[in-house]
Design a protein around this motif. Structure first.
Motif, short mmCIF file in Angstrom:
data_model
loop_
_atom_site.label_atom_id
_atom_site.label_comp_id
_atom_site.label_asym_id
_atom_site.label_seq_id
_atom_site.Cartn_x
_atom_site.Cartn_y
_atom_site.Cartn_z
N ARG A 231 -4.38 16.97 1.29
CA ARG A 231 -4.67 18.31 1.81
C ARG A 231 -3.44 19.21 1.68
O ARG A 231 -3.56 20.39 1.30
CB ARG A 231 -5.09 18.20 3.28
CG ARG A 231 -5.56 19.54 3.89
CD ARG A 231 -5.59 19.46 5.38
NE ARG A 231 -4.24 19.26 5.93
CZ ARG A 231 -3.34 20.24 6.05
NH1 ARG A 231 -3.61 21.46 5.63
NH2 ARG A 231 -2.16 19.97 6.57
N GLU A 232 -2.27 18.64 1.97
CA GLU A 232 -1.05 19.43 1.86
C GLU A 232 -0.80 19.85 0.42
O GLU A 232 -0.35 20.98 0.16
CB GLU A 232 0.14 18.61 2.37
CG GLU A 232 0.15 18.40 3.88
CD GLU A 232 1.36 17.60 4.33
OE1 GLU A 232 2.22 17.29 3.46
OE2 GLU A 232 1.46 17.28 5.52
N LEU A 233 -1.12 19.01 -0.49
CA LEU A 233 -0.93 19.37 -1.90
C LEU A 233 -1.88 20.49 -2.29
O LEU A 233 -1.49 21.45 -3.00
CB LEU A 233 -1.17 18.13 -2.77
CG LEU A 233 -1.06 18.38 -4.29
CD1 LEU A 233 0.34 18.87 -4.66
CD2 LEU A 233 -1.41 17.10 -5.05
N LEU A 234 -3.13 20.43 -1.85
CA LEU A 234 -4.09 21.49 -2.18
C LEU A 234 -3.65 22.82 -1.57
O LEU A 234 -3.74 23.89 -2.22
CB LEU A 234 -5.48 21.10 -1.67
CG LEU A 234 -6.18 19.96 -2.41
CD1 LEU A 234 -7.48 19.58 -1.71
CD2 LEU A 234 -6.44 20.35 -3.87
N ALA A 235 -3.15 22.77 -0.35
CA ALA A 235 -2.70 24.01 0.31
C ALA A 235 -1.50 24.59 -0.41
O ALA A 235 -1.40 25.83 -0.61
CB ALA A 235 -2.36 23.73 1.78
N PRO B 279 0.80 -1.24 0.00
CA PRO B 279 0.00 0.00 0.00
C PRO B 279 0.82 1.28 0.00
O PRO B 279 0.35 2.32 -0.45
CB PRO B 279 -0.81 -0.10 1.29
CG PRO B 279 -0.73 -1.52 1.69
CD PRO B 279 0.57 -2.03 1.20
N ARG B 280 2.05 1.27 0.57
CA ARG B 280 2.93 2.43 0.70
C ARG B 280 2.49 3.39 1.80
O ARG B 280 3.31 4.12 2.37
CB ARG B 280 3.06 3.20 -0.62
CG ARG B 280 3.55 2.36 -1.76
CD ARG B 280 3.74 3.21 -3.00
NE ARG B 280 4.14 2.41 -4.14
CZ ARG B 280 4.42 2.93 -5.33
NH1 ARG B 280 4.34 4.24 -5.53
NH2 ARG B 280 4.78 2.14 -6.32
N VAL B 281 1.20 3.43 2.10
CA VAL B 281 0.70 4.21 3.24
C VAL B 281 -0.29 3.34 3.99
O VAL B 281 -0.95 2.49 3.39
CB VAL B 281 0.03 5.53 2.80
CG1 VAL B 281 1.04 6.48 2.20
CG2 VAL B 281 -1.11 5.26 1.84
N PRO B 282 -0.42 3.53 5.29
CA PRO B 282 -1.43 2.76 6.03
C PRO B 282 -2.83 3.07 5.52
O PRO B 282 -3.12 4.17 5.03
CB PRO B 282 -1.24 3.24 7.48
CG PRO B 282 0.12 3.86 7.52
CD PRO B 282 0.34 4.44 6.16
N GLN C 153 5.01 15.28 -5.10
CA GLN C 153 5.88 14.10 -5.10
C GLN C 153 5.55 13.16 -3.95
O GLN C 153 5.54 11.94 -4.10
CB GLN C 153 7.34 14.54 -5.05
CG GLN C 153 7.82 15.16 -6.35
CD GLN C 153 9.23 15.70 -6.23
OE1 GLN C 153 9.78 15.86 -5.13
NE2 GLN C 153 9.83 16.06 -7.38
N LYS C 154 5.27 13.72 -2.75
CA LYS C 154 4.92 12.88 -1.61
C LYS C 154 3.62 12.11 -1.88
O LYS C 154 3.52 10.91 -1.59
CB LYS C 154 4.75 13.74 -0.36
CG LYS C 154 6.04 14.27 0.21
CD LYS C 154 5.76 15.11 1.45
CE LYS C 154 7.04 15.66 2.05
NZ LYS C 154 6.78 16.49 3.25
N LEU C 155 2.66 12.80 -2.44
CA LEU C 155 1.39 12.14 -2.72
C LEU C 155 1.57 11.07 -3.79
O LEU C 155 1.01 9.98 -3.70
CB LEU C 155 0.35 13.17 -3.17
CG LEU C 155 -1.03 12.60 -3.50
CD1 LEU C 155 -1.65 11.96 -2.26
CD2 LEU C 155 -1.94 13.71 -4.04
N GLU D 42 7.38 24.05 -2.67
CA GLU D 42 6.47 23.38 -1.74
C GLU D 42 5.40 22.58 -2.50
O GLU D 42 5.05 21.46 -2.12
CB GLU D 42 5.79 24.42 -0.84
CG GLU D 42 6.72 25.05 0.18
CD GLU D 42 6.01 26.06 1.05
OE1 GLU D 42 4.77 26.22 0.88
OE2 GLU D 42 6.68 26.71 1.87
N HIS D 43 4.90 23.16 -3.55
CA HIS D 43 3.87 22.46 -4.33
C HIS D 43 4.46 21.20 -4.99
O HIS D 43 3.84 20.12 -4.98
CB HIS D 43 3.32 23.40 -5.40
CG HIS D 43 2.27 22.76 -6.26
ND1 HIS D 43 2.57 22.13 -7.46
CD2 HIS D 43 0.93 22.65 -6.09
CE1 HIS D 43 1.47 21.65 -8.00
NE2 HIS D 43 0.44 21.96 -7.20
#
Length: 448
Positions: free
Chosen positions: A181-185, A145-148, A233-235, A227-228
């Motif tokens: 959410r972080e990506l949208l911000a 999954p890469r994330v829980p 990339q994280k997502l 930041e964007h």
């Protein structure tokens, strides 16, 4: 008295006549019996007539001789024709004399005897080695999954064939929602920074604002873009190609193949490193082969090989693609690998296998199926067809190996002496003839 005496003499004469007549009838009956018996054994009418004549001429002595002769003919016939029941010729279907067997076409068909023709051919002299079928390690993908997250939907099951890009399951994840959410911000901050920079740039060009404010706005735009990009990339790293909205994302098949492991159920909470699916490309499999030190000089990359395993329908042809350079300290052997392309599904990873590596190819003037060779009285024999019979022909064997190039790995043997090219012989199920040849020969009893 004379009359009485005359009557008495007539009575004695009559009795004598009656006795002679009775003897004649008995002799005739014996002759008829011998005639019938001889006809059952294939003798002509003349023999029965002679015996009947002897009985008629010699009375009781002739009767005994006729009985003795009739009995003697039954014994002779039993020895000559080998039929204890005194059956007519052709009443039995198979017989064997002097190493030859005669079988009817029906018996040949019922026994499943395979008739082949001996002839020239190529024999691949092989080296037999042990092995084990394994997955192609280069064609295995582990899906995590890469994330829980918790499983919202499971779309594929164990054993399913999948294509690259197919959705395997859909997960819900708070961590993923936070990354979204972080990506949208970050995107909103970038938009505001770009608008502020455009305004400051216009004011600076009209010399309304100071250059310092213009440079600060440009720096803010650069930081917002970084930041964007980082949030995206994280997502992407977390969700992979599945992406998703509202905290949900899809697990995607990275390769074509078959699902060989599945560790997910609807509602199950999964960690980021959970091995949810294992997908294997079964269009190729590896066979890990053990090559002992004494055989290393005979095995090379690129050689052909035939692989068999329990339950497989026929040998599979493969190629040696790897030979290890380091020996195992325990058994002094090296590892080799044979690759099978598009094998039958019966070649399942985990099965022990027998690997026949082709180390030499020779041209042989006469080859026969290995199944044709039987051991009789300490000799190697082949059952060769001669007319309506099969002869157990002693042979001198040459090299054994696999038939090439289109022999599907069938085992063959070179015949140095005993069978000529063009002769027909029994291949499959030849052991049936060996068993028949070993039976006690019928027909040694006496016909009474």
């Amino acid at each position: 008295m004379s009359n009485n005496s005359g009557k008495f003499e007539l009575t004695r004469k009559g009795a004598a006549a009656l006795a002679v007549g009775a003897l004649a009838l008995v002799g005739a009956a014996v002759g008829a019996t011998v005639l019938v018996e001889h006809r059952l054994h294939g003798h002509g009418h003349g023999a029965g007539h002679d015996h009947g004549h002897d009985a008629h001429e010699h009375g009781e002595e002739g009767h005994e001789q006729a009985q003795h002769r009739g009995h003697g003919h039954g014994e002779d016939h039993g020895h000559d024709h080998g039929d204890p029941a005194g059956r007519p010729d052709g009443a039995h279907e198979d017989e064997h004399v002097g190493g030859k067997l005669r079988l009817s076409p029906a018996m040949i068909e019922n026994a499943g005897l395979e008739l082949l023709t001996a002839g020239p051919g190529k024999v691949a002299v092989t080296l037999r080695l042990p092995g084990e079928i394994a997955l192609n390690a280069e064609g295995v993908a582990h899906v995590t999954p890469r994330v829980p997250g918790a499983a919202r939907e499971v779309k594929k099951q164990l054993g399913d064939a999948v294509k690259k890009g197919d959705v395997l399951a859909v997960l819900d994840s708070r961590e993923l929602a936070e990354l979204q959410r972080e990506l949208l911000a970050a995107r909103e901050r970038l938009t505001l920074a770009e608008a502020s920079f455009a305004r400051q740039e216009a004011l600076w060009k009209e010399q309304i604002s100071a250059e310092k404010e213009y440079l600060a706005a440009r720096q803010a735009v650069a930081e917002a873009r970084i930041e964007h990009r980082s949030a995206a990339q994280k997502l992407g790293a977390a969700a992979g190609a599945g992406g998703g909205k509202g905290g949900g994302y899809a697990l995607i098949a990275p390769i074509d193949g078959t699902i060989i492991e599945k560790h997910i159920a609807v509602g199950e909470v999964l960690k980021e490193d959970t091995q949810v699916f294992v997908i294997a490309d079964l269009s190729t499999v590896w066979v890990n082969v053990t090559v002992y030190a004494k055989d290393l000089r005979r095995v090379h990359v690129g050689q052909g090989a035939w692989v068999t395993a329990e339950g497989t329908p026929a040998p599979a042809r493969g190629t040696v693609t790897y030979l290890g350079h380091v020996l195992d300290e325990g058994n002094r052997s090296a590892s080799a690998r044979v690759e099978l392309r598009e094998p039958d599904r019966a070649f399942r990873p985990g099965l022990f296998a027998t690997v026949d590596v082709s180390v030499e190819e020779v041209d042989a003037p006469v080859v026969v199926s290995d199944e044709a060779i039987q051991r009789v009285d300490g000799e190697d024999v082949v059952f060769v067809q001669e007319g309506d019979a099969f002869e157990a022909r002693p042979v001198k064997l040459g090299r054994r190996g696999a038939a090439t190039p289109a022999g599907q790995g069938a085992r063959v043997v070179e015949i140095a002496e005993g069978v000529a090219a063009g002769e027909r012989y029994v291949g499959k199920n030849s052991f049936v003839l060996k068993a028949e040849l070993g039976k006690p020969e019928a027909g040694h009893g006496h016909a009474h």
